[in-house]
Design an enzyme around this catalytic site. Structure first.
Site, PDB file in Angstrom:
ATOM      1  N   CYS A 179      -1.237  -5.550   3.532  1.00 12.46           N
ATOM      2  CA  CYS A 179      -2.571  -5.212   3.044  1.00 12.46           C
ATOM      3  C   CYS A 179      -3.078  -6.279   2.077  1.00 12.46           C
ATOM      4  O   CYS A 179      -2.329  -7.152   1.639  1.00 12.46           O
ATOM      5  CB  CYS A 179      -2.550  -3.857   2.339  1.00 12.46           C
ATOM      6  SG  CYS A 179      -2.116  -2.489   3.424  1.00 12.46           S
TER       7      CYS A 179
ATOM      8  N   HIS B  34      -6.661  -2.201  -1.023  1.00 16.38           N
ATOM      9  CA  HIS B  34      -6.420  -1.123  -1.979  1.00 16.38           C
ATOM     10  C   HIS B  34      -6.161  -1.688  -3.361  1.00 16.38           C
ATOM     11  O   HIS B  34      -6.015  -2.904  -3.552  1.00 16.38           O
ATOM     12  CB  HIS B  34      -5.238  -0.258  -1.526  1.00 16.38           C
ATOM     13  CG  HIS B  34      -3.958  -1.019  -1.329  1.00 16.38           C
ATOM     14  ND1 HIS B  34      -3.127  -1.370  -2.365  1.00 16.38           N
ATOM     15  CD2 HIS B  34      -3.381  -1.496  -0.188  1.00 16.38           C
ATOM     16  CE1 HIS B  34      -2.080  -2.029  -1.891  1.00 16.38           C
ATOM     17  NE2 HIS B  34      -2.200  -2.129  -0.571  1.00 16.38           N
TER      18      HIS B  34
END
Length: 456
Positions: free
Chosen positions: A431, A406
């Site tokens: 992430c 992201h």
């Protein structure tokens, strides 16, 4: 009436047939009375209201008039009154304005009366002209569902259903059906930038304005603003003056990238530290990261660098953790290196993009292995950490949550981006994080099922 008068005259004459001179007197009196009655009747008829004059064709706007009130007074639909006078805004009328109430012949030909729509039976689709739109479209394929289309296009499923007037629970898609896709922030940004370059704007000088301030506010140089308005002295502007704001100059296109032949090269640069060198400066000069230099040289920290030290600095993507036949590699894939905090978008064996990134920190270290993109969302939300994460590409599940790739997260509490200065070092809850610009490029090139390789 004439017949009545004659009967009265005859009857009065026969009553006195033997009198001389008298027979004519009474009929004459009766005749005069009847004539007066006729005149009175005629006057009474003339006193009745005259037939209505032809309808007015012009109305002069008075103080307090509204367009809807004028339309109601004359029995004219509001939209037709606006069309007759070329009005787009019903509030844009002024005192003394002359409004046309009846169309000319040309107007009659140009403004046909509205036609009633024929009722559409159940199961039938109304025949309507195609709608002009700038939205992207998608043609339904075999096996598609509204959910999979939304994931593939990176749009919200509910918005996709509303835009195409489909029930969310049972849309009833047909193979070959064309769906409109909701606009994404990238679509709107491109349209806004394209529109801003179409024509020059006009700015009205306000009290306290300076020409330099106006130029800066519109992203122009003072020289460009002076030239566009033929002004010699920057101080010679006045309140109420209209200035032409020219379009911003188009940015020069970057030079084409050199043609790369064969697979991407990788290996190590060998460098001997010189006086004044820093680890962060060397990482920047060699398009690497501080962590990569530390890891590949077994250095405890960034301060342990001295003149004469020989460093080994990696370059290019590391080898893929795959056993492949000896044939050219094809397809698009994404590669992340935890030890180097770098990532690469590969097309076949060539590097399309190379970026610094941030992966999991401490107990949340990012899992290594080969995965594939299983979710694609323009904006994902983390209820656990109260964050919005743009350009989300989910790659593997951790319990009831999903880890992925992201852009910079946005805090729900403050509405501001966080971790902006941490790109290039471990910082996330598992992430892989990129800058918004790099994440947007990756998002545009990614697809559901795209391989993602995470190596140590």
């Amino acid at each position: 009436m004439e017949r009545t008068r004659m009967n009265l005259f005859q009857n009065s004459f026969l009553l006195h047939p033997g009198r001389s001179g008298r027979p004519l007197l009474r009929p004459l009196v009766i005749f005069l009375l009847v004539g007066l009655l006729g005149v009175g009747t005629a006057r009474q008829a003339s006193a009745q209201p005259s037939p209505p004059t032809p309808e007015a064709t012009i109305h002069v706007v008075q103080a307090g008039d509204t367009l809807s009130q004028i339309a109601a007074n004359y029995g004219i639909p509001l939209d037709r009154l606006m069309a007759l006078n070329g009005l787009d805004d019903p509030d844009a009328i002024y005192v003394g304005q002359k409004l046309r109430l009846t169309p000319s012949l040309a107007a009659d030909m140009a403004i046909p009366p509205p036609m009633a729509e024929a009722p559409v039976g159940p199961g039938e689709e109304a025949s309507r002209p195609p709608i002009a739109t700038l939205n992207r479209t998608y043609q339904v394929q075999a096996g598609d569902t509204l959910h999979t289309i939304a994931l593939r296009a990176g749009v919200d499923e509910a918005a996709l259903a509303r835009l195409n007037d489909l029930p969310l629970d049972n849309p009833g898609l047909a193979i070959g059906q064309i769906l409109l896709l909701p606009a994404t922030p990238a679509d709107l940004r491109e349209a806004r930038e394209a529109g801003s370059r179409q024509a020059a704007a006009v700015y009205v000088v306000q009290a306290g304005d300076t020409l330099g301030g106006i130029a800066q506010a519109h992203g122009l140089s003072l020289a460009d603003l002076l030239a566009a308005n033929r002004i010699a002295a920057p101080d010679a502007i006045y309140v109420g003056q209209q200035l032409t704001i020219p379009p911003r100059p188009e940015p020069e296109a970057p030079p084409p990238a050199p043609l790369r032949l064969g697979p991407a090269r990788n290996g190590f640069f060998y460098y001997t530290v010189r006086p004044g060198d820093t680890l962060s400066g060397l990482a920047r000069d060699f398009d690497s990261t501080v962590l990569a230099v530390l890891e590949y040289n077994d250095l405890p920290d960034a301060e342990t660098v001295y003149t004469g030290l020989e460093l080994r600095i990696p370059f290019g993507p590391p080898p893929l953790p795959l056993r492949l036949p000896p044939v050219p590699l094809s397809g698009t894939r994404f590669l992340v290196s935890l030890s180097r905090q770098q990532c690469w978008l590969l097309r076949g064996e060539a590097v399309a993009y190379s970026w610094p990134c941030s992966t999991g920190y401490g107990a949340w270290i990012t899992r290594t292995g080969t995965f594939q993109v299983q979710t694609k969302l323009e904006m994902a939300q983390s209820n656990a950490y109260q964050l919005d994460m743009p350009y989300w590409l989910g790659i593997y599940d951790v319990g009831s949550y999903e880890n992925g790739i992201h852009g910079l997260p946005v805090s729900w509490e403050t509405g501001e981006k966080i971790w902006e200065g941490l790109i290039g070092q471990p910082a996330t809850f598992g992430c892989a994080m990129l800058t918004d610009e790099d994440a947007a490029i990756l998002f545009q090139n990614a697809y559901l099922g795209m391989p993602v390789h995470i190596v140590p």
